[in-house]
Enzyme design. Structure first.
Site, PDB file in Angstrom:
ATOM      1  CG  HIS A 131      -2.065   0.948   1.087  1.00  0.00           C
ATOM      2  ND1 HIS A 131      -1.992   2.261   1.473  1.00  0.00           N
ATOM      3  CD2 HIS A 131      -3.303   0.763   0.563  1.00  0.00           C
ATOM      4  CE1 HIS A 131      -3.148   2.844   1.198  1.00  0.00           C
ATOM      5  NE2 HIS A 131      -3.960   1.965   0.648  1.00  0.00           N
TER       6      HIS A 131
ATOM      7  CD  GLU B  28      -8.656  -3.575  -4.014  1.00  0.00           C
ATOM      8  OE1 GLU B  28      -9.708  -4.192  -3.865  1.00  0.00           O
ATOM      9  OE2 GLU B  28      -8.540  -2.559  -4.698  1.00  0.00           O
TER      10      GLU B  28
HETATM   11  N1  COA Z   1       4.169  -7.269  -4.997  1.00  0.00           N
HETATM   12  C1  COA Z   1       5.505  -7.260  -5.242  1.00  0.00           C
HETATM   13  N2  COA Z   1       6.284  -6.185  -5.091  1.00  0.00           N
HETATM   14  C2  COA Z   1       5.691  -5.055  -4.662  1.00  0.00           C
HETATM   15  C3  COA Z   1       4.323  -4.993  -4.375  1.00  0.00           C
HETATM   16  C4  COA Z   1       3.560  -6.164  -4.563  1.00  0.00           C
HETATM   17  N3  COA Z   1       2.248  -6.187  -4.319  1.00  0.00           N
HETATM   18  N4  COA Z   1       4.031  -3.755  -3.973  1.00  0.00           N
HETATM   19  C5  COA Z   1       5.151  -3.047  -4.009  1.00  0.00           C
HETATM   20  N5  COA Z   1       6.173  -3.838  -4.422  1.00  0.00           N
HETATM   21  C6  COA Z   1       7.569  -3.453  -4.581  1.00  0.00           C
HETATM   22  C7  COA Z   1       7.777  -2.636  -5.844  1.00  0.00           C
HETATM   23  O1  COA Z   1       8.055  -3.471  -6.947  1.00  0.00           O
HETATM   24  C8  COA Z   1       8.946  -1.770  -5.470  1.00  0.00           C
HETATM   25  O2  COA Z   1      10.097  -2.500  -5.607  1.00  0.00           O
HETATM   26  P1  COA Z   1      11.483  -1.804  -6.107  1.00  0.00           P
HETATM   27  O3  COA Z   1      11.775  -0.720  -5.092  1.00  0.00           O
HETATM   28  O4  COA Z   1      12.458  -2.923  -6.090  1.00  0.00           O
HETATM   29  O5  COA Z   1      11.190  -1.246  -7.462  1.00  0.00           O
HETATM   30  C9  COA Z   1       8.729  -1.503  -3.981  1.00  0.00           C
HETATM   31  O6  COA Z   1       7.907  -2.589  -3.501  1.00  0.00           O
HETATM   32  C10 COA Z   1       8.026  -0.201  -3.699  1.00  0.00           C
HETATM   33  O7  COA Z   1       6.864  -0.144  -4.520  1.00  0.00           O
HETATM   34  P2  COA Z   1       6.212   1.180  -5.065  1.00  0.00           P
HETATM   35  O8  COA Z   1       5.727   0.936  -6.465  1.00  0.00           O
HETATM   36  O9  COA Z   1       7.096   2.371  -4.840  1.00  0.00           O
HETATM   37  O10 COA Z   1       5.003   1.323  -4.093  1.00  0.00           O
HETATM   38  P3  COA Z   1       3.776   2.243  -4.298  1.00  0.00           P
HETATM   39  O11 COA Z   1       3.538   2.959  -3.025  1.00  0.00           O
HETATM   40  O12 COA Z   1       3.907   3.073  -5.525  1.00  0.00           O
HETATM   41  O13 COA Z   1       2.651   1.158  -4.619  1.00  0.00           O
HETATM   42  C11 COA Z   1       0.800  -0.218  -4.603  1.00  0.00           C
HETATM   43  C12 COA Z   1       1.595   0.842  -3.833  1.00  0.00           C
HETATM   44  C13 COA Z   1      -0.501  -0.510  -3.887  1.00  0.00           C
HETATM   45  C14 COA Z   1       0.479   0.321  -6.007  1.00  0.00           C
HETATM   46  C15 COA Z   1       1.657  -1.492  -4.729  1.00  0.00           C
HETATM   47  O14 COA Z   1       1.954  -1.997  -3.446  1.00  0.00           O
HETATM   48  C16 COA Z   1       1.010  -2.556  -5.593  1.00  0.00           C
HETATM   49  O15 COA Z   1       1.170  -2.522  -6.811  1.00  0.00           O
HETATM   50  N6  COA Z   1       0.249  -3.531  -4.982  1.00  0.00           N
HETATM   51  C17 COA Z   1      -0.418  -4.537  -5.755  1.00  0.00           C
HETATM   52  C18 COA Z   1      -1.737  -4.006  -6.335  1.00  0.00           C
HETATM   53  C19 COA Z   1      -2.803  -3.855  -5.272  1.00  0.00           C
HETATM   54  O16 COA Z   1      -3.024  -4.713  -4.430  1.00  0.00           O
HETATM   55  N7  COA Z   1      -3.499  -2.713  -5.348  1.00  0.00           N
HETATM   56  C20 COA Z   1      -4.560  -2.395  -4.423  1.00  0.00           C
HETATM   57  C21 COA Z   1      -4.143  -1.259  -3.531  1.00  0.00           C
HETATM   58  S1  COA Z   1      -5.331  -0.968  -2.242  1.00  0.00           S
END
Ligand code: COA
Length: 364
Positions: free
Chosen positions: A251, A308
Site C-alpha cells: 500500500h 483488496e
Molecule cells: N508485490 C511485489 N512487489 C511489490 C508490491 C507487490 N504487491 N508492492 C510493491 N512492491 C515493490 C515494488 O516493486 C517496489 O520495488 P522496487 O523498489 O524494487 O522497485 C517496492 O515494492 C516499492 O513499490 P512502489 O511501487 O514504490 O510502491 P507504491 O507505493 O507506488 O505502490 C501499490 C503501492 C498498492 C500500487 C503497490 O503496493 C502494488 O502494486 N500492490 C499490488 C496491487 C494492489 O493490491 N493494489 C490495491 C491497492 S489498495
C-alpha cells in the site's frame, strides 16, 4: 541540489478534509469522525453516507436514485453492453445530463439530491450490467430495501440477510479513504468547476486500474491457481522472480497491515454461510507467505495485505460474480467521491500542480 519531482505525490497534502483520515504508520482509519472498526458491520451504509454528507434521510433518497436509474436503463443505448463493468459504469454515468454547479456557494439542497441520485444510480447500473453479462434482464429496485440489500438483490435475484450484512460492512469499509487516486482524480475534476458526473467519470476511470481498485479479481485468480496452502510459497516465489506484483499486497500509505483487511475478516467471520473453511485458510496462508517473501525482498519497505485481499474473499462469499468486484468497489466509493466533490466545491481552489521540464530547449 536539483529539485527532483515526487512522481507519486507521496507525503503531499493537497486538501483539508473532514471526511476521512488514514494513519499509515499506526494502521488506523477514521471515517466521518469514527474508527472504521466502529462503523463497518455496526452502522448501515446509508447512515454512513449521511454522516459524510452531514444530512439525514439518505436511505429513502438512495432508493429513489436506484429507481430513477432503473427507468433510464432503456435510454442508455449500448452503455451497459460493455464486457468490462467499469467501462459500462463509466458510459452509463457519462450519459447523464448534469448541471454545472455554482462554485464556492453554500451547499444547495439540489446538490444533495444530485449526489444521492448518483450514488443510488451507480448501484442500479452496476447490477443491471452484471445481469446483462449473465444474459438476464435487469430487476426492478425497491426503495423499501436498504442499499446493500437492494444491490445484492438486483445483482443476484436474492439477498439473504447474512450476505446483506457482510456486503453492507464491505461498502462501509471502502466508502472513503483519504486522498486515494480516484478521489484525487474526482477532486481535480471538481476543482475546475465541472459538473458532478464528469468528476465521477474521472473517479471511475481511475479506480479501474489494477494498482487501485482492479486487484480483487486477480486476487481470486491467484487463489484459484495456488489451490492449496502448501503450494503458496512456490507460486509466489515464481511470480516474484518473474517480476510480477502480488495483488492485494502493499500500500502507498500503510506500513502495517491495512486495518480494512481485519474489518473484512471480521465481517467474513459473521457470515452465516461464509466462505468454506478451506478458502479462508488458503487466503490466510497465501497472505502469510506473501508477507514473508516480500519482507525478504524488501526489508526496508513493509508490504502487507491491503483491503483488496479480503475483499476478494468476501465478495465471492456473498455471491457476487468475479467480474463485478471492481464495479462493486465503485458502488461504495462513489459516495466518498461525491462527498469530496461537494467539499472541493465549497472550499477548494483550482488544483493545478507543476511539472519539472526535462526536455530539449531551443538553441541560442
Ligand atoms: N508485490 C511485489 N512487489 C511489490 C508490491 C507487490 N504487491 N508492492 C510493491 N512492491 C515493490 C515494488 O516493486 C517496489 O520495488 P522496487 O523498489 O524494487 O522497485 C517496492 O515494492 C516499492 O513499490 P512502489 O511501487 O514504490 O510502491 P507504491 O507505493 O507506488 O505502490 C501499490 C503501492 C498498492 C500500487 C503497490 O503496493 C502494488 O502494486 N500492490 C499490488 C496491487 C494492489 O493490491 N493494489 C490495491 C491497492 S489498495
Amino acid at each position: 541540489m536539483e529539485n527532483k519531482s515526487k512522481s507519486g505525490l507521496e507525503g503531499i497534502n493537497v486538501a483539508d478534509t473532514r471526511l476521512s483520515e488514514v494513519d499509515g504508520a499506526a494502521g488506523r482509519l477514521i471515517v466521518a469522525g469514527s474508527a472504521i472498526e466502529d462503523l463497518a458491520g455496526r452502522v448501515e451504509f446509508a447512515q454512513v453516507v449521511g454522516r459524510l454528507l452531514q444530512i439525514h434521510g439518505v436511505e429513502v433518497r438512495l432508493g429513489e436514485g436506484r429507481l430513477w436509474a432503473h427507468e433510464r436503463i432503456s435510454r442508455l443505448g449500448d452503455a451497459l453492453d460493455r464486457s468490462d463493468g467499469m467501462d459500462a459504469l463509466r458510459a452509463a454515468l457519462a450519459h447523464q445530463n448534469a448541471q454545472l454547479p455554482a462554485l464556492g456557494g453554500p451547499r444547495a439542497e439540489v446538490e444533495f439530491d444530485e449526489v444521492l441520485r448518483a450514488i443510488g444510480a451507480t448501484a442500479t447500473y452496476v447490477a443491471a450490467w452484471s445481469r446483462r453479462q449473465a444474459g438476464q434482464p435487469p430487476l426492478a429496485p425497491s426503495a423499501a430495501r436498504g442499499h446493500a440489500e437492494d444491490y445484492l438483490y438486483l445483482t443476484r435475484g436474492e439477498a439473504p440477510d447474512s450476505a446483506v450484512r457482510a456486503l453492507d460492512a464491505y461498502l462501509v469499509t471502502i466508502v472513503d479513504h483519504g486522498m486515494n487516486a480516484s478521489t484525487f482524480a474526482a477532486r481535480v475534476a471538481a476543482s475546475t468547476g465541472t459538473d458532478l458526473y464528469s468528476a465521477l467519470v474521472a473517479g471511475v476511470g481511475t479506480l479501474k486500474g489494477p494498482l487501485h481498485g482492479g486487484a480483487p479479481g486477480p486476487v481470486l485468480d491467484m487463489l484459484d491457481q495456488i489451490k492449496r496452502p502448501e503450494a503458496a510459497e512456490a507460486w509466489l516465489t515464481e511470480a516474484l522472480d518473474a517480476g510480477r506484483r502480488i495483488m492485494g499486497m502493499g500500500h502507498r500509505i500503510y506500513r502495517v497491515r491495512d486495518p480494512r483487511a481485519a474489518v473484512l475478516e471480521r465481517a467474513l467471520g459473521e457470515l452465516e454461510r461464509g466462505p468454506s473453511r478451506p478458502r479462508l485458510q488458503l487466503a490466510r496462508a497465501v497472505e502469510q507467505q506473501a508477507e514473508r517473501l516480500l519482507a525478504a525482498r524488501h526489508p526496508d519497505r513493509p508490504l502487507k495485505a491491503n483491503v483488496e485481499f479480503y475483499t476478494a474473499v468476501l465478495l465471492e462469499a456473498v455471491g457476487l460474480p468475479r467480474r463485478a468486484f471492481t464495479p462493486t468497489f465503485a458502488v461504495g466509493r462513489v459516495a466518498g467521491w461525491c462527498a469530496h466533490v461537494l467539499e472541493q466545491r465549497s472550499t477548494g481552489r483550482l488544483i493545478r500542480p507543476e511539472a519539472r521540464y526535462v526536455g530539449d530547449r531551443p538553441q541560442g
